[in-house]
Motif scaffolding. Structure first.
Motif, PDB file in Angstrom:
ATOM      1  N   GLU A 151      29.816-119.955  -9.321  1.00  0.00           N
ATOM      2  CA  GLU A 151      29.209-120.963 -10.188  1.00  0.00           C
ATOM      3  C   GLU A 151      27.832-120.480 -10.593  1.00  0.00           C
ATOM      4  OE1 GLU A 151      29.675-125.517  -9.490  1.00  0.00           O
ATOM      5  OE2 GLU A 151      29.963-124.448  -7.638  1.00  0.00           O
ATOM      6  N   ILE A 200      25.176-120.982  -1.418  1.00  0.00           N
ATOM      7  CA  ILE A 200      24.674-121.666  -0.230  1.00  0.00           C
ATOM      8  C   ILE A 200      24.977-120.798   0.972  1.00  0.00           C
ATOM      9  CG2 ILE A 200      24.875-123.753   1.135  1.00  0.00           C
ATOM     10  CD1 ILE A 200      25.772-125.187  -1.297  1.00  0.00           C
ATOM     11  N   ARG A 245      24.635-122.750  -9.874  1.00  0.00           N
ATOM     12  CA  ARG A 245      24.194-123.174  -8.551  1.00  0.00           C
ATOM     13  C   ARG A 245      23.881-121.959  -7.715  1.00  0.00           C
ATOM     14  NH1 ARG A 245      27.161-127.475  -9.775  1.00  0.00           N
ATOM     15  NH2 ARG A 245      26.510-129.408  -8.853  1.00  0.00           N
ATOM     16  N   CYS A 284      18.711-123.322  -9.977  1.00  0.00           N
ATOM     17  CA  CYS A 284      19.951-123.206  -9.220  1.00  0.00           C
ATOM     18  C   CYS A 284      19.775-123.758  -7.819  1.00  0.00           C
ATOM     19  CB  CYS A 284      20.379-121.733  -9.117  1.00  0.00           C
ATOM     20  SG  CYS A 284      20.763-121.031 -10.691  1.00  0.00           S
ATOM     21  N   SER A 310      21.953-126.837  -6.066  1.00  0.00           N
ATOM     22  CA  SER A 310      22.687-126.781  -4.796  1.00  0.00           C
ATOM     23  C   SER A 310      22.170-127.812  -3.820  1.00  0.00           C
ATOM     24  CB  SER A 310      22.546-125.399  -4.168  1.00  0.00           C
ATOM     25  OG  SER A 310      22.912-124.427  -5.061  1.00  0.00           O
ATOM     26  N   ASP A 328      23.513-131.236  -4.309  1.00  0.00           N
ATOM     27  CA  ASP A 328      24.842-131.497  -3.762  1.00  0.00           C
ATOM     28  C   ASP A 328      24.807-131.660  -2.268  1.00  0.00           C
ATOM     29  OD1 ASP A 328      26.551-129.274  -6.020  1.00  0.00           O
ATOM     30  OD2 ASP A 328      26.125-131.412  -6.127  1.00  0.00           O
ATOM     31  N   LEU A 329      23.976-130.848  -1.607  1.00  0.00           N
ATOM     32  CA  LEU A 329      24.007-130.860  -0.148  1.00  0.00           C
ATOM     33  C   LEU A 329      23.450-132.147   0.425  1.00  0.00           C
ATOM     34  CD1 LEU A 329      22.888-127.328   0.923  1.00  0.00           C
ATOM     35  CD2 LEU A 329      25.095-128.357   1.191  1.00  0.00           C
ATOM     36  N   LEU A 354      17.427-122.295   0.773  1.00  0.00           N
ATOM     37  CA  LEU A 354      17.180-123.012  -0.472  1.00  0.00           C
ATOM     38  C   LEU A 354      15.707-123.389  -0.582  1.00  0.00           C
ATOM     39  CD1 LEU A 354      20.297-125.285  -0.710  1.00  0.00           C
ATOM     40  CD2 LEU A 354      19.690-123.410  -2.176  1.00  0.00           C
TER      41      LEU A 354
END
Lengths: 339, 340
Positions: free
Chosen positions: B15, B21, B18, B45, B49, B52-53, B31
């Motif tokens: 992706e 990870i 993003r 990016c 990520s 989402d986490l 991150l």
């Protein structure tokens, strides 16, 4: 046989140095002398197997260069030792190598050819000179296209459908994982939202209750306050009324008492004044003040005169008596003297 | 030189939007470092990520423990709007969790968020307001927002913002008003809310009425409300078709009519007939608030007289399923039939 390196390479990598420079081999005799072998120094060429710059050992760990460019003295010593040991080992190995035994007394070894075809041995190798030259007036024909001769064998292979793998079967687990993860994520998110919605519902219910209770509390407070104020007001009014009543009663009582008190005030005043002599008879007063003063003064004077007279009389009497006493005393003395 | 990479080619980047990870515990620290990088794409990016986490509560806790908040606060002032938008989203997700809210209060994120009040990009503002609203839902958070002096600014923003942001601001104000009302009163909130009461949108009307309810709780609020003639508007809203609006309007009335002034204003605006209608509504909140409003109005003698005719309606409510309605109806009947 190594070939001479093309000159371009040397110019592009100017800092390149050879550990073992390629060189053309010198002409040497076919069969070497065993004595000349030992004179060769090992450092003229570099063996890649013993080159320090080549990494050996595990490639998955990193090789850390030493901090200083100078090798450690310990390292130098160790390497020298290693070199010495290697030379010693080589020498030992050479000595151990089986050689042909020494010739017996009076004899001499000689080389003999034992092959099928004898060869003439000589130091000089047979050489022939060959020359070739193209015709000066002939143009070089164009070189024909070089098609390398076909070598090897032709072989053909073809992957038929269904031979390598069955896509449908193989893709199943991958698909399952994909879909599973997607659905799982979606489920999580939906659950999150549901949870949030439930929480909000509970919050709403709680808020309603809270607002209602708050309103109730405030209303009751207000009611209480109003009732209390009302009560206070009424009580205050009552107290006012009572107070007024009491005042009026007191006023009335005071008036009555005052009246009563003042009733016989005037006669008593008059009697008091009369007692203190504020109403007097002028004649009496006059007599009392003037006449009696004069009378008394007169009486005093008269009495003074009387007293004076008496005093004078007393003095007279005293003098007389004193004179008589003196005389008597003189007579006495005379008597006493004469007797 | 030996290297830890197995092959010369990097693994395929699936992706591109993003950041990849890292595994397990290394994910969030990596991150975090990427957030502080100079390169714009890396930051974007990394933020995507992280966004989402952070849905997962454990990851949210980790994020706070590794001190991502400092970086996030700095990124709020970034020049790029995508970065800011993603940062506000991450902060919103963090504020959904309790540890996040606590950390916000400790690290004074509120002030940094407040800088975004004048943000030109809409979505950033929406997220920022949603974060503030989430923060204000619990008492220390609301106290923090009040302490930061944000209430007057929010009130001033109210007339000029988009509709959905207005809804969120009204919610935030509603929670902040539970903590402290004087700041809002001082910035003229009542007149602004008065306009909002007549807005087209249902949500805004009901939320404005709810905020008014909060303002009316202390005495100064009640007096202001009576002075600005809001009670007739509220009475009009009682006849609104949507039950939430009617419920909140009845709620505001029930608190505003506690003072004598309020009572007479409501009686003058003929509040009693619509309230009686609302009592028989199926929605609990509506009928509860209506009963309470009737109770307060019954304290006044004129109200009592008029309501004596309608005692039957309230008595029918005394057999309602919900306990609070039963209690409220009982109180109402008692107050109406009280003799001094």
């Amino acid at each position: 046989m190594t070939s001479v390196l093309p000159p371009q390479k040397e110019s592009t990598s100017g800092t390149y140095t050879f550990s073992s420079r390629p060189r053309a081999l010198p002409n040497r005799s076919k069969y070497r002398d065993p004595v000349a072998e030992l004179q060769e120094e090992p450092t003229q060429y570099g063996n890649i197997m013993y080159d320090r710059r080549v990494i050996r050992g595990n490639t998955y760990a990193q090789h850390i260069l030493p901090v200083s460019a100078q090798p450690d003295p310990i390292e130098i010593q160790r390497q020298q030792e290693v070199r010495r040991r290697a030379a010693a080992k080589k020498r030992a190995k050479d000595q151990l190598r089986p050689r042909t035994p020494e010739p017996v007394e009076g004899r001499k070894h000689i080389d003999v050819q034992t092959e099928l075809y004898l060869e003439e041995l000589s130091d000089r190798i047979v050489e022939t000179d060959v020359e070739c030259q193209t015709d000066a007036f002939l143009d070089k024909p164009p070189t024909p296209l070089f098609v390398p001769a076909k070598t090897g064998r032709d072989a053909v292979t073809q992957i038929e459908e269904g031979e390598l793998f069955d896509f449908d079967i193989e893709v199943k687990p991958v698909l399952e994982v994909f879909i599973g993860k997607t659905i799982e994520q979606a489920l999580l998110e939906v659950m999150e939202e549901e949870e949030l919605a439930n929480l909000r519902g509970q919050q709403r219910a709680f808020e309603e209750l809270r607002n209602a209770e708050l309103a109730e509390v405030q209303r009751l407070e207000e009611q209480e306050r109003r009732h209390r104020e009302e009560k206070e007001r009424r009580m205050r009014e009552q107290r006012e009324v009572l107070r007024l009543e009491k005042e009026t009663a007191e006023k009335i009582a005071a008036r009555v008492f005052a009246k009563h008190y003042l009733a016989d005030l005037i006669p008593s005043i008059y009697s008091n004044l009369r007692d203190n002599g504020y109403f007097y008879d002028p004649v009496e007063r006059d007599i009392e003040t003037n006449f009696l003063n004069w009378l008394v003064k007169d009486v005093e004077n008269t009495l003074d005169d009387h007293v004076l007279g008496r005093k004078v009389l007393d003095m007279l009497i005293r003098e007389v008596v004193e004179k008589r006493l003196d005389v008597f005393q003189q007579m006495e003395q005379q008597h006493n003297a004469s007797a | 030189m030996a290297h830890t990479r197995i092959s010369n080619k990097m693994p395929p980047h699936i992706e591109p939007a993003r950041a990849p990870i890292a595994f397990g515990r290394r994910a969030i620290p990596k991150l975090n470092e990427e957030l502080a990088s100079e390169d714009l794409v890396t930051r974007q990016c990394a933020l995507a990520s992280l966004c989402d986490l952070v849905h997962d509560p454990e990851r949210a806790y980790e994020t706070i423990e590794t001190g991502c908040l400092e970086n996030l606060k700095r990124l709020l002032r970034d020049k790029d709007s995508v970065v800011r938008r993603k940062t506000t989203e991450v902060l919103y997700e963090l504020s959904v969790h309790n540890v996040g809210r606590d950390a916000f209060l400790q690290n004074e994120v509120i002030l940094s968020l407040a800088e975004l009040l004048d943000e030109p990009v809409d979505i950033c503002r929406v997220n920022m307001h949603k974060t503030l609203e989430m923060l204000s839902e619990f008492t220390p958070g609301a106290a923090g927002i009040v302490d930061a002096g944000l209430v007057p600014q929010l009130v001033l923003k109210l007339p000029s913002e988009l509709v959905e942001i207005q809804e969120i601001i009204l919610d935030t104000l509603h929670f902040c008003l539970r903590v402290n009302v004087s700041q809002a009163l001082a910035s003229g909130a009542i007149s602004i809310l008065k306009e909002k009461l007549l807005h087209n949108s249902v949500a805004i009307r009901s939320k404005a009425a709810q905020a008014l309810m909060g303002i009316c709780v202390p005495l100064e609020g009640k007096n202001e409300v009576c002075k600005q003639n809001i009670i007739p508007i509220l009475v009009r809203l009682l006849k609104d078709r949507h039950p939430e609006v009617a419920a909140k309007a009845a709620g505001s009335l029930m608190i505003a009519t506690i003072t004598t002034q309020g009572k007479y204003a409501a009686l003058k605006a003929m509040a009693i007939p619509p309230l009686l209608q609302l009592v028989s509504s199926p929605v609990t909140e509506v009928s509860l608030n209506a009963i309470k409003a009737i109770t307060t109005l019954a304290e006044a003698p004129e109200g009592r007289q008029e309501l004596l005719n309608h005692v039957a309606v309230l008595e029918s409510k005394q057999d309602h399923s919900s306990e609070i309605i039963r209690r409220a109806a009982g109180t109402a009947v008692r107050v109406i039939t009280w003799k001094p």
